[in-house]
Design a protein around this motif. Sequence first.
Motif, PDB file in Angstrom:
ATOM      1  N   THR A  63       0.821  -1.214   0.000  1.00 35.31           N
ATOM      2  CA  THR A  63       0.000   0.000   0.000  1.00 35.31           C
ATOM      3  C   THR A  63       0.856   1.267   0.000  1.00 35.31           C
ATOM      4  OG1 THR A  63      -1.811   1.156   1.129  1.00 35.31           O
ATOM      5  CG2 THR A  63      -0.196   0.079   2.537  1.00 35.31           C
ATOM      6  N   LYS A  68      -4.284   5.428   5.405  1.00 34.17           N
ATOM      7  CA  LYS A  68      -5.589   5.260   4.749  1.00 34.17           C
ATOM      8  C   LYS A  68      -6.043   3.800   4.808  1.00 34.17           C
ATOM      9  CE  LYS A  68      -5.274   9.158   1.525  1.00 34.17           C
ATOM     10  NZ  LYS A  68      -5.212   9.565   0.091  1.00 34.17           N
ATOM     11  N   TYR A  69      -5.088   2.895   4.695  1.00 35.28           N
ATOM     12  CA  TYR A  69      -5.382   1.459   4.793  1.00 35.28           C
ATOM     13  C   TYR A  69      -5.997   1.155   6.151  1.00 35.28           C
ATOM     14  CZ  TYR A  69      -4.377  -3.491   3.629  1.00 35.28           C
ATOM     15  OH  TYR A  69      -4.471  -4.820   3.320  1.00 35.28           O
ATOM     16  N   ARG A  72      -9.608   2.807   6.490  1.00 39.43           N
ATOM     17  CA  ARG A  72     -10.670   2.041   5.829  1.00 39.43           C
ATOM     18  C   ARG A  72     -11.115   0.863   6.696  1.00 39.43           C
ATOM     19  NH1 ARG A  72      -7.525   2.654   1.101  1.00 39.43           N
ATOM     20  NH2 ARG A  72      -6.805   0.503   1.264  1.00 39.43           N
ATOM     21  N   GLY A  76     -14.731   0.343   8.582  1.00 37.39           N
ATOM     22  CA  GLY A  76     -15.466  -0.904   8.373  1.00 37.39           C
ATOM     23  C   GLY A  76     -15.756  -1.611   9.675  1.00 37.39           C
ATOM     24  N   SER A 241      -8.666  -5.839 -10.172  1.00 35.53           N
ATOM     25  CA  SER A 241      -8.814  -4.988  -8.994  1.00 35.53           C
ATOM     26  C   SER A 241     -10.129  -5.305  -8.278  1.00 35.53           C
ATOM     27  CB  SER A 241      -8.789  -3.515  -9.403  1.00 35.53           C
ATOM     28  OG  SER A 241      -8.974  -2.690  -8.269  1.00 35.53           O
ATOM     29  N   LYS A 243     -10.618  -3.714  -4.874  1.00 36.52           N
ATOM     30  CA  LYS A 243     -10.254  -2.956  -3.684  1.00 36.52           C
ATOM     31  C   LYS A 243     -11.379  -2.876  -2.665  1.00 36.52           C
ATOM     32  CE  LYS A 243      -8.179   1.487  -2.391  1.00 36.52           C
ATOM     33  NZ  LYS A 243      -7.658   2.782  -2.908  1.00 36.52           N
ATOM     34  N   TYR A 244     -12.605  -2.648  -3.130  1.00 36.63           N
ATOM     35  CA  TYR A 244     -13.713  -2.448  -2.199  1.00 36.63           C
ATOM     36  C   TYR A 244     -14.694  -3.618  -2.161  1.00 36.63           C
ATOM     37  CZ  TYR A 244     -11.987   2.332  -1.977  1.00 36.63           C
ATOM     38  OH  TYR A 244     -11.192   3.428  -1.789  1.00 36.63           O
ATOM     39  N   LEU A 245     -14.443  -4.661  -2.942  1.00 39.23           N
ATOM     40  CA  LEU A 245     -15.379  -5.783  -2.987  1.00 39.23           C
ATOM     41  C   LEU A 245     -15.544  -6.423  -1.616  1.00 39.23           C
ATOM     42  CD1 LEU A 245     -17.195  -7.804  -4.466  1.00 39.23           C
ATOM     43  CD2 LEU A 245     -15.143  -9.108  -5.060  1.00 39.23           C
ATOM     44  N   TYR A 247     -14.928  -5.128   1.348  1.00 41.09           N
ATOM     45  CA  TYR A 247     -15.543  -4.192   2.285  1.00 41.09           C
ATOM     46  C   TYR A 247     -17.065  -4.183   2.141  1.00 41.09           C
ATOM     47  CZ  TYR A 247     -10.853  -2.253   3.017  1.00 41.09           C
ATOM     48  OH  TYR A 247      -9.513  -2.100   3.323  1.00 41.09           O
ATOM     49  N   ILE A 248     -17.549  -4.401   0.924  1.00 38.27           N
ATOM     50  CA  ILE A 248     -18.989  -4.396   0.673  1.00 38.27           C
ATOM     51  C   ILE A 248     -19.588  -5.785   0.875  1.00 38.27           C
ATOM     52  CG2 ILE A 248     -20.768  -4.028  -1.094  1.00 38.27           C
ATOM     53  CD1 ILE A 248     -18.816  -1.948  -2.353  1.00 38.27           C
ATOM     54  N   TYR A 249     -18.920  -6.795   0.305  1.00 39.08           N
ATOM     55  CA  TYR A 249     -19.488  -8.146   0.330  1.00 39.08           C
ATOM     56  C   TYR A 249     -19.564  -8.724   1.741  1.00 39.08           C
ATOM     57  CZ  TYR A 249     -20.285 -13.058  -0.649  1.00 39.08           C
ATOM     58  OH  TYR A 249     -20.816 -14.329  -0.670  1.00 39.08           O
TER      59      TYR A 249
END
Length: 269
Positions: A63, A68-69, A72, A76, A241, A243-245, A247-249
């Motif tokens: 990263t 920022k890592y 996030r 979450g 990529s 990156k946010y999968l 975090y959402i899934y």
Amino acid sequence: MELTQKKGINAFQLKLLALIIMTIDHIHYFGSSLWNVPEILTLIGRIAAPIFVFMLANGFGYTHSRGKYLLRLYIGATLMQLGNIVMNRLFPLQNNVIVMNGIFSTMALIVFYLICIEGLRGAARMRQYGRMALCILGILAPIALSFALLPLLSAAPLAANALMIFVPLPLICEGGPLFVVLGIGFYYCRKSKLATGVFYTLYCIITLLLIGLTPENIQYIFFMWLSLPFILLYNGEKGRSMKYLFYIYYPAHVYILAIAASLLGSALA
């Protein structure tokens, strides 16, 4: 000239595999509020978390912004803790099953400790004693707060609940302090497959000795160790990529399964 792809599994494929295995585990967990679900599903699920922790450790190495890592993951973790409270109140489950998923908190702690450890190493090289002291304080503070939580639960339950929601604590996070140690170890072994394999095998053996040599625990740790072949197949490439999968899934599928189990339980009652 065509680009050749390295043999093995890239980051996208490895994370996708872990997502599928994790979903199988959670189907078992929430399904157990309704039926006697085959135990093999949750045993298979033991493979997922070490893969996610391994990929987190690798991600920390790559990263561009560790702050920022961490942010996030912290956001979450906090949103998931609040979401769990809402879910348990609005969609209660049978058979003492509750929504308590919180791997974001564990991941945030791993990244936080890695930042502190790396900061401590850098400060030691530069002989920056004030910065060293600050990093040591950062390492010790979550542990001290974990031990302070128990008396706080009876003396000031509101403050204790706020602490559990907004401050990831190593003694109560998902997987406990052992998973935090796992993430740190994976980070420092990440450049060598041999070191990774030896470390993780020793980690599993030590974990088994700590939790007790019962048939159930041996089975549990064996399936957890089965994540190692997949980890060693990682070829260092990013792949597609996503990156946010995760975090959402992660929260989405947990809450969908929980709501479905709650509504079905009410319908069958």
